[in-house]
Design a protein around this motif. Structure first.
Motif, short mmCIF file in Angstrom:
data_model
loop_
_atom_site.label_atom_id
_atom_site.label_comp_id
_atom_site.label_asym_id
_atom_site.label_seq_id
_atom_site.Cartn_x
_atom_site.Cartn_y
_atom_site.Cartn_z
N TYR A 296 38.88 44.78 1.74
CA TYR A 296 37.73 43.89 1.92
C TYR A 296 37.94 42.57 1.17
CZ TYR A 296 32.75 42.55 2.33
OH TYR A 296 31.57 41.90 2.60
N ILE A 297 38.51 42.64 -0.02
CA ILE A 297 38.80 41.43 -0.80
C ILE A 297 39.75 40.52 0.00
CG2 ILE A 297 40.04 40.56 -2.85
CD1 ILE A 297 38.85 43.08 -4.33
N ARG A 298 40.75 41.11 0.60
CA ARG A 298 41.70 40.31 1.39
C ARG A 298 41.00 39.64 2.58
NH1 ARG A 298 44.16 40.72 6.52
NH2 ARG A 298 44.23 42.98 6.31
N LEU A 299 40.09 40.37 3.25
CA LEU A 299 39.33 39.79 4.37
C LEU A 299 38.46 38.64 3.89
CD1 LEU A 299 38.10 42.97 6.35
CD2 LEU A 299 40.05 41.50 6.88
N ASP B 81 33.73 37.58 13.42
CA ASP B 81 32.47 37.06 12.90
C ASP B 81 32.27 37.48 11.44
OD1 ASP B 81 29.75 35.87 13.35
OD2 ASP B 81 29.17 37.92 12.84
N THR B 82 32.12 36.48 10.57
CA THR B 82 31.99 36.75 9.13
C THR B 82 30.80 37.64 8.82
OG1 THR B 82 32.89 34.53 8.77
CG2 THR B 82 31.93 35.63 6.85
N ARG B 83 29.66 37.35 9.46
CA ARG B 83 28.45 38.11 9.17
C ARG B 83 28.65 39.59 9.49
NH1 ARG B 83 24.56 35.65 11.92
NH2 ARG B 83 23.10 34.97 10.31
N GLN B 84 29.19 39.86 10.67
CA GLN B 84 29.40 41.26 11.08
C GLN B 84 30.34 41.99 10.13
OE1 GLN B 84 27.59 42.92 13.22
NE2 GLN B 84 26.52 40.98 13.56
N TRP C 232 31.25 45.98 5.77
CA TRP C 232 31.93 46.36 4.54
C TRP C 232 31.01 46.38 3.32
CZ3 TRP C 232 36.10 49.14 4.54
CH2 TRP C 232 36.97 49.07 5.65
N ASP C 233 29.95 45.57 3.33
CA ASP C 233 28.95 45.66 2.24
C ASP C 233 28.31 47.05 2.23
OD1 ASP C 233 29.41 43.08 1.45
OD2 ASP C 233 27.57 42.24 2.31
N GLU D 282 38.86 36.75 1.26
CA GLU D 282 39.70 35.61 0.89
C GLU D 282 40.18 34.85 2.13
OE1 GLU D 282 42.52 37.56 -1.68
OE2 GLU D 282 41.35 37.07 -3.48
N THR D 283 40.43 35.59 3.20
CA THR D 283 40.83 34.97 4.48
C THR D 283 39.70 34.09 5.01
OG1 THR D 283 42.19 36.91 4.99
CG2 THR D 283 41.71 35.42 6.82
N TYR D 284 38.45 34.60 4.92
CA TYR D 284 37.29 33.83 5.39
C TYR D 284 37.11 32.56 4.58
CZ TYR D 284 35.80 37.70 8.36
OH TYR D 284 35.73 38.67 9.32
N LYS D 285 37.37 32.64 3.28
CA LYS D 285 37.21 31.46 2.42
C LYS D 285 38.16 30.36 2.82
CE LYS D 285 36.53 31.33 -1.96
NZ LYS D 285 36.68 31.54 -3.40
N GLU D 286 39.34 30.77 3.33
CA GLU D 286 40.37 29.77 3.69
C GLU D 286 40.13 29.16 5.07
OE1 GLU D 286 43.88 32.12 3.29
OE2 GLU D 286 43.63 32.29 1.11
N MET D 287 39.23 29.80 5.85
CA MET D 287 39.04 29.34 7.23
C MET D 287 38.23 28.04 7.30
SD MET D 287 38.54 33.02 9.05
CE MET D 287 37.38 32.51 10.29
#
Length: 304
Positions: free
Chosen positions: A294-297, A189-192, A197-198, A299-304
């Motif tokens: 966190y940046i890698r995570l 889940d992106t929000r979680q 990480w924020d 970037e993964t979400y952006k591609e989903m």
């Protein structure tokens, strides 16, 4: 449900990142005790050694197996890791196995790697060992926190830092559980993920601010600004909708890249003795790697 190949790859990648983070938590705890608490220092030393072994076991199985975006993200090691390990060992007298870092610098990524049944069993055992180790380590960290909060124990680590490293260990534990249940931890889940990480990034900025020498006014102001930015991003993530999710993730990625650049400059400055602080060089590299992760995570979400 993920297949065996993905189970092995995601498990190895997780340990390459997180078992190093855990061994460094043990190192920071050990370095923070006073001479009176040599028993606690010995316990931290034990966990440092055990997580070092876990990392070495993960590294030995990872060549040609992990994905290139993970290997190249700077979350496993950075260009500064070896140097900051060497300096931090020299400052504290606490031993760090730097051979592991050298081996990691020679790792290759793989595409569609062949996964044997032996490797699946090896990784399954690795995951179970990591969970056992983490259970003990989380209890140890909580004992330290209780001692500090009840004023029965003094350590050079902030109470918030101890809470912070408990949360990271608990996340590691829960992600191993997910993998053991064949859950794809890369599409969580992106929000979680962003909320977790924020908060970590916000607290890093606060720790940096508090560990800089009071004379480093510009750096303190910058760290303060990052803390405020991530505080706002936490609110944005809480109120995220399907309409705003992409813009929030983009803004978070942008801010995390800027924070990473600040941390990288800080790591260079601390390592080369150009910044006045009480930050161990390895701690500077440690928080840099977490930003890279966190940046890698994101970037993964952006591609989903």
């Amino acid at each position: 449900m993920i297949n065996n190949q993905r189970y092995v790859i995601l498990s190895l990648e997780l340990h390459l990142f997180f078992s190093r983070i855990m061994k460094e938590h043990a190192f920071f705890l050990e370095a923070g005790f006073t001479p009176k608490d040599s028993k606690l220092a010995n316990e931290a030393e034990h966990y440092k050694n055990e997580f070092e072994k876990l990392l070495a076991y993960a590294v030995s199985a990872s060549d040609g197996k992990i994905r290139s975006n993970v290997l190249n993200s700077g979350e496993i090691i950075t260009d500064f890791t070896l140097g900051t390990e060497s300096k931090s060992q020299a400052f504290t007298g606490i031993q760090i196995n730097q051979e592991i870092t050298k081996i990691e610098s020679r790792l290759n990524s793989g595409t569609n790697p062949n996964i044997s049944s032996n490797l699946i069993n090896y990784v399954n055992q690795l995951n179970m060992n990591a969970k056992t180790l983490l259970s003990g380590f989380i209890k140890f960290k909580k004992r330290i926190l209780d001692g500090v909060l009840s004023c029965n124990l003094f350590t050079l680590n902030y109470p918030l830092l101890i809470e912070h490293i408990i949360r990271e260990a608990e996340l590691y534990f829960s992600l191993i559980n997910d993998l053991q249940n064949k859950v794809d931890i890369d599409s969580k889940d992106t929000r979680q993920t962003e909320l977790f990480w924020d908060q970590i990034m916000m607290e890093h900025a606060l720790f940096i601010r508090g560990l800089l020498d009071p004379s480093e006014e510009d750096l303190i102001d910058t760290a303060d600004e990052f803390a405020d930015e991530f505080k706002d991003l936490i609110e944005d993530a809480k109120n995220m909708t399907n309409m705003t999710i992409n813009s929030v993730t983009n803004e978070t990625l942008n801010q995390t890249v800027q924070l990473k650049n600040f941390k990288q400059a800080g790591t260079e400055g601390i390592s080369s003795c150009k910044i006045r602080s009480i930050i161990l060089p390895l701690l500077a590299d440690h928080v840099l790697r977490e930003a890279n992760h966190y940046i890698r995570l994101l970037e993964t979400y952006k591609e989903m």
